[in-house]
Design a protein around this motif. Structure first.
Motif, PDB file in Angstrom:
ATOM      1  N   VAL A  50      35.830  43.400  59.150  1.00 32.15           N
ATOM      2  CA  VAL A  50      36.573  43.757  57.940  1.00 32.15           C
ATOM      3  C   VAL A  50      38.036  43.343  58.093  1.00 32.15           C
ATOM      4  CG1 VAL A  50      37.309  45.650  56.435  1.00 32.15           C
ATOM      5  CG2 VAL A  50      35.048  45.706  57.505  1.00 32.15           C
ATOM      6  N   GLY A  51      38.574  42.714  57.067  1.00 34.99           N
ATOM      7  CA  GLY A  51      40.002  42.469  56.999  1.00 34.99           C
ATOM      8  C   GLY A  51      40.549  41.361  57.868  1.00 34.99           C
ATOM      9  N   GLN A  52      39.730  40.429  58.310  1.00 30.65           N
ATOM     10  CA  GLN A  52      40.218  39.326  59.145  1.00 30.65           C
ATOM     11  C   GLN A  52      39.859  37.979  58.522  1.00 30.65           C
ATOM     12  OE1 GLN A  52      42.253  39.916  61.344  1.00 30.65           O
ATOM     13  NE2 GLN A  52      41.848  41.888  62.304  1.00 30.65           N
ATOM     14  N   ASP A  53      39.952  37.894  57.191  1.00 23.96           N
ATOM     15  CA  ASP A  53      39.570  36.659  56.497  1.00 23.96           C
ATOM     16  C   ASP A  53      40.423  35.476  56.941  1.00 23.96           C
ATOM     17  OD1 ASP A  53      37.706  38.125  55.134  1.00 23.96           O
ATOM     18  OD2 ASP A  53      38.925  38.380  53.333  1.00 23.96           O
ATOM     19  N   SER A  54      41.717  35.706  57.136  1.00 25.83           N
ATOM     20  CA  SER A  54      42.598  34.616  57.559  1.00 25.83           C
ATOM     21  C   SER A  54      42.202  34.091  58.930  1.00 25.83           C
ATOM     22  CB  SER A  54      44.046  35.099  57.575  1.00 25.83           C
ATOM     23  OG  SER A  54      44.905  34.092  58.059  1.00 25.83           O
ATOM     24  N   ALA A  55      41.833  34.993  59.838  1.00 24.38           N
ATOM     25  CA  ALA A  55      41.419  34.576  61.178  1.00 24.38           C
ATOM     26  C   ALA A  55      40.121  33.781  61.124  1.00 24.38           C
ATOM     27  CB  ALA A  55      41.260  35.788  62.082  1.00 24.38           C
ATOM     28  N   LEU A  71      43.292  34.074  70.773  1.00 26.49           N
ATOM     29  CA  LEU A  71      43.344  35.256  69.922  1.00 26.49           C
ATOM     30  C   LEU A  71      44.172  36.329  70.614  1.00 26.49           C
ATOM     31  CD1 LEU A  71      39.677  35.736  68.629  1.00 26.49           C
ATOM     32  CD2 LEU A  71      41.624  34.887  67.347  1.00 26.49           C
ATOM     33  N   GLU A  72      45.186  36.801  69.932  1.00 32.00           N
ATOM     34  CA  GLU A  72      46.028  37.849  70.499  1.00 32.00           C
ATOM     35  C   GLU A  72      45.995  39.066  69.587  1.00 32.00           C
ATOM     36  OE1 GLU A  72      49.881  37.048  72.694  1.00 32.00           O
ATOM     37  OE2 GLU A  72      50.654  37.970  70.858  1.00 32.00           O
ATOM     38  N   GLY A  73      45.766  40.224  70.178  1.00 27.26           N
ATOM     39  CA  GLY A  73      45.722  41.450  69.401  1.00 27.26           C
ATOM     40  C   GLY A  73      45.481  42.637  70.309  1.00 27.26           C
ATOM     41  N   VAL A  74      45.888  43.788  69.855  1.00 20.51           N
ATOM     42  CA  VAL A  74      45.694  45.001  70.648  1.00 20.51           C
ATOM     43  C   VAL A  74      44.196  45.293  70.749  1.00 20.51           C
ATOM     44  CG1 VAL A  74      47.929  45.917  69.951  1.00 20.51           C
ATOM     45  CG2 VAL A  74      45.893  46.483  68.612  1.00 20.51           C
ATOM     46  N   LEU A 200      46.203  32.712  67.172  1.00 16.55           N
ATOM     47  CA  LEU A 200      46.062  33.631  66.051  1.00 16.55           C
ATOM     48  C   LEU A 200      46.437  35.036  66.501  1.00 16.55           C
ATOM     49  CD1 LEU A 200      42.615  32.418  64.661  1.00 16.55           C
ATOM     50  CD2 LEU A 200      44.902  31.541  64.151  1.00 16.55           C
ATOM     51  N   VAL A 201      47.250  35.694  65.713  1.00 16.51           N
ATOM     52  CA  VAL A 201      47.646  37.075  65.985  1.00 16.51           C
ATOM     53  C   VAL A 201      46.873  37.967  65.025  1.00 16.51           C
ATOM     54  CG1 VAL A 201      49.545  38.721  66.089  1.00 16.51           C
ATOM     55  CG2 VAL A 201      49.924  36.334  66.749  1.00 16.51           C
ATOM     56  N   LEU A 202      45.975  38.792  65.575  1.00 20.61           N
ATOM     57  CA  LEU A 202      45.153  39.669  64.750  1.00 20.61           C
ATOM     58  C   LEU A 202      45.883  40.994  64.542  1.00 20.61           C
ATOM     59  CD1 LEU A 202      43.047  37.509  65.436  1.00 20.61           C
ATOM     60  CD2 LEU A 202      41.360  39.337  65.661  1.00 20.61           C
ATOM     61  N   PRO A 203      46.252  41.303  63.308  1.00 16.20           N
ATOM     62  CA  PRO A 203      46.989  42.537  63.045  1.00 16.20           C
ATOM     63  C   PRO A 203      46.058  43.740  62.961  1.00 16.20           C
ATOM     64  CG  PRO A 203      46.647  41.375  61.001  1.00 16.20           C
ATOM     65  CD  PRO A 203      46.026  40.516  62.087  1.00 16.20           C
ATOM     66  N   LEU A 204      46.645  44.923  62.997  1.00 19.79           N
ATOM     67  CA  LEU A 204      45.878  46.127  62.714  1.00 19.79           C
ATOM     68  C   LEU A 204      45.495  46.131  61.238  1.00 19.79           C
ATOM     69  CD1 LEU A 204      48.014  48.709  64.728  1.00 19.79           C
ATOM     70  CD2 LEU A 204      45.653  48.047  65.226  1.00 19.79           C
ATOM     71  N   PRO A 205      44.320  46.673  60.896  1.00 16.65           N
ATOM     72  CA  PRO A 205      43.886  46.645  59.490  1.00 16.65           C
ATOM     73  C   PRO A 205      44.731  47.562  58.614  1.00 16.65           C
ATOM     74  CG  PRO A 205      42.371  47.951  60.815  1.00 16.65           C
ATOM     75  CD  PRO A 205      43.330  47.311  61.779  1.00 16.65           C
ATOM     76  N   ARG A 315      53.305  28.229  67.215  1.00 22.67           N
ATOM     77  CA  ARG A 315      53.970  29.426  67.758  1.00 22.67           C
ATOM     78  C   ARG A 315      53.841  29.561  69.268  1.00 22.67           C
ATOM     79  NH1 ARG A 315      49.733  32.761  64.758  1.00 22.67           N
ATOM     80  NH2 ARG A 315      51.448  33.364  63.362  1.00 22.67           N
ATOM     81  N   HIS A 316      52.762  29.049  69.858  1.00 19.50           N
ATOM     82  CA  HIS A 316      52.565  29.176  71.303  1.00 19.50           C
ATOM     83  C   HIS A 316      53.064  27.958  72.067  1.00 19.50           C
ATOM     84  CE1 HIS A 316      49.197  27.073  69.520  1.00 19.50           C
ATOM     85  NE2 HIS A 316      48.813  26.615  70.697  1.00 19.50           N
ATOM     86  N   ARG A 317      53.610  26.986  71.358  1.00 19.32           N
ATOM     87  CA  ARG A 317      54.096  25.761  71.998  1.00 19.32           C
ATOM     88  C   ARG A 317      55.609  25.764  72.178  1.00 19.32           C
ATOM     89  NH1 ARG A 317      49.613  22.187  71.324  1.00 19.32           N
ATOM     90  NH2 ARG A 317      48.204  22.930  69.697  1.00 19.32           N
ATOM     91  N   ILE A 318      56.272  26.829  71.762  1.00 18.82           N
ATOM     92  CA  ILE A 318      57.718  26.926  71.921  1.00 18.82           C
ATOM     93  C   ILE A 318      58.041  28.081  72.856  1.00 18.82           C
ATOM     94  CG2 ILE A 318      58.211  25.902  69.670  1.00 18.82           C
ATOM     95  CD1 ILE A 318      58.603  28.653  68.525  1.00 18.82           C
ATOM     96  N   GLN A 319      59.178  27.984  73.517  1.00 20.26           N
ATOM     97  CA  GLN A 319      59.576  28.998  74.493  1.00 20.26           C
ATOM     98  C   GLN A 319      61.006  29.433  74.205  1.00 20.26           C
ATOM     99  OE1 GLN A 319      60.172  28.108  78.888  1.00 20.26           O
ATOM    100  NE2 GLN A 319      58.211  29.165  78.950  1.00 20.26           N
ATOM    101  N   LEU A 320      61.177  30.736  74.049  1.00 15.43           N
ATOM    102  CA  LEU A 320      62.495  31.277  73.733  1.00 15.43           C
ATOM    103  C   LEU A 320      63.387  31.312  74.967  1.00 15.43           C
ATOM    104  CD1 LEU A 320      61.414  34.319  71.535  1.00 15.43           C
ATOM    105  CD2 LEU A 320      62.583  32.272  70.711  1.00 15.43           C
ATOM    106  N   ARG A 321      64.688  31.129  74.748  1.00 15.04           N
ATOM    107  CA  ARG A 321      65.655  31.353  75.818  1.00 15.04           C
ATOM    108  C   ARG A 321      65.758  32.843  76.095  1.00 15.04           C
ATOM    109  NH1 ARG A 321      68.617  26.838  76.941  1.00 15.04           N
ATOM    110  NH2 ARG A 321      68.623  25.183  75.350  1.00 15.04           N
ATOM    111  N   ALA A 322      66.078  33.188  77.338  1.00 12.33           N
ATOM    112  CA  ALA A 322      66.154  34.595  77.725  1.00 12.33           C
ATOM    113  C   ALA A 322      67.181  35.346  76.878  1.00 12.33           C
ATOM    114  CB  ALA A 322      66.488  34.712  79.206  1.00 12.33           C
ATOM    115  N   GLU A 323      68.331  34.721  76.649  1.00  9.98           N
ATOM    116  CA  GLU A 323      69.373  35.395  75.865  1.00  9.98           C
ATOM    117  C   GLU A 323      68.946  35.583  74.412  1.00  9.98           C
ATOM    118  OE1 GLU A 323      70.700  31.043  76.603  1.00  9.98           O
ATOM    119  OE2 GLU A 323      69.682  32.678  77.669  1.00  9.98           O
TER     120      GLU A 323
END
Length: 346
Positions: A50-55, A71-74, A200-205, A315-323
């Protein structure tokens, strides 16, 4: 009509202005039957998830591109159930591997086993020899075992004792990871992250979706019995192969190609990033945009297709600077800024 002289090796003169010009070949229109079959997959998966049509749509894009998905999600947002339901609706073989700190490379790829009857070593296939491999909690296994998947993901083969063995077609790795628990985990290296087509980031429903989940369980839904939930195969590997052939014919203008490149290049100059998108990321964005255009019923890619797939593809191909992280900057925010700053072709 112009006729070329029978003698003389000189260059062929240009045709007269009034001569008819050959029309450019038109790309084939996406097959309605194939698109309907894949739309049916979304309907079937919806019987259990339920609720993961985009995924679900994003996973179909990955299958059309023969790419892998992170797939990333709690815990508890139906990541495993989503993969099992997708495989069942497509009549594809699937295997699940629970990644743990003591998992060895041979446990994934397979290994040579001594046969006492023949006094010879024979190869025993590992769970990677499947269509959809679910790598559950992939960041819980050491880098050595994670690296065992690199050849399979990139070359679609496994080499054991110097002998390459081809994997089935299609072959897609769908890996899961928990974003909130870091005890006993091993972060994925950039080289491995770059081999995932999508993250893909799976959100809470939402509340109503969660009520529906509970209502189904109250009515007797068993996530271990997909057949009992009424889920059945509505497509197969042949449908995917024919759909992939049509996706490869989707046209991309030079202007849209330039737009995709400009978006990727802009990430390399962002002051918030220590690592921007590589050329492999740009080709990934092209592939996903073509698949999305085909699913939308078009035989050409628009800049909006590039925008729609930029976040999951990059989104997973870029890396943020620590600051930048300390200041609360996120990868999503950086991509939003990039998409807003790069001129869109008209």
């Amino acid at each position: 009509m112009y006729t070329r002289p029978e003698s003389g090796p000189g260059p062929e003169p240009a045709p007269r202005p009034d001569a008819p010009q050959a029309a450019a070949p038109q790309p084939p229109t996406p097959s309605q039957s194939l698109r309907s079959a894949l739309a049916g997959v979304r309907t079937e998966v919806g019987k259990s998830v339920v609720g993961q049509d985009s995924a679900v749509t994003s996973l179909l894009i990955a299958l059309l591109c023969q790419g892998h998905v992170l797939l990333e999600g709690v815990p508890g947002v139906a990541k495993t159930l989503l993969v099992r339901s997708l495989a069942a609706s497509l009549s594809l073989d699937t295997k699940r591997v629970q990644f743990t700190p003591d998992l060895m490379p041979g446990d994934v790829t397979g290994s040579l086993v001594y046969d006492a009857n023949t006094a010879q070593f024979s190869f025993r296939e590992g769970p990677v020899f499947t269509n959809l491999m679910l790598a559950d909690e992939i960041n819980r296994t050491p880098p050595k075992t994670q690296a065992s998947l690199l050849e399979a993901m990139e070359e679609r083969q496994v080499s054991v004792d110097g002998v390459p063995r081809m994997l089935p077609d299609p072959f897609v790795v769908i890996a899961t990871q928990n974003p909130v628990e870091y005890e006993g985990t091993y972060p994925l290296p950039e080289a491995q992250l770059d081999r995932f087509l999508l993250k893909l980031v799976l959100p809470l429903p939402e509340r109503e979706e969660e009520v529906e989940v509970l209502a189904r369980h109250a009515a007797g839904f068993d996530p271990r019995d997909l057949r009992g939930a009424g889920l059945q195969a509505v497509a197969d590997a042949d449908v995917l192969a024919r759909a992939r052939a049509e996706v490869s014919q989707v046209q991309v203008s030079r202007e849209v190609l330039g737009y995709a490149v400009d978006v990727c290049r802009a990430t390399r100059h962002s002051p918030s990033l220590s690592l921007g998108v590589s050329p492999r990321g740009a080709t990934a964005l092209l592939r996903t945009s073509r698949a999305w255009a085909w699913l939308s019923g078009r035989s050409f890619v628009t800049p909006d297709d590039v925008k729609a797939l930029a976040h999951p593809t990059l989104r997973h191909r870029i890396q943020l600077r620590a600051e930048a992280e300390l200041e609360g900057v996120t990868a999503e925010g950086v991509l939003d800024t990039v998409l807003a700053s790069v001129p869109v072709p008209r």
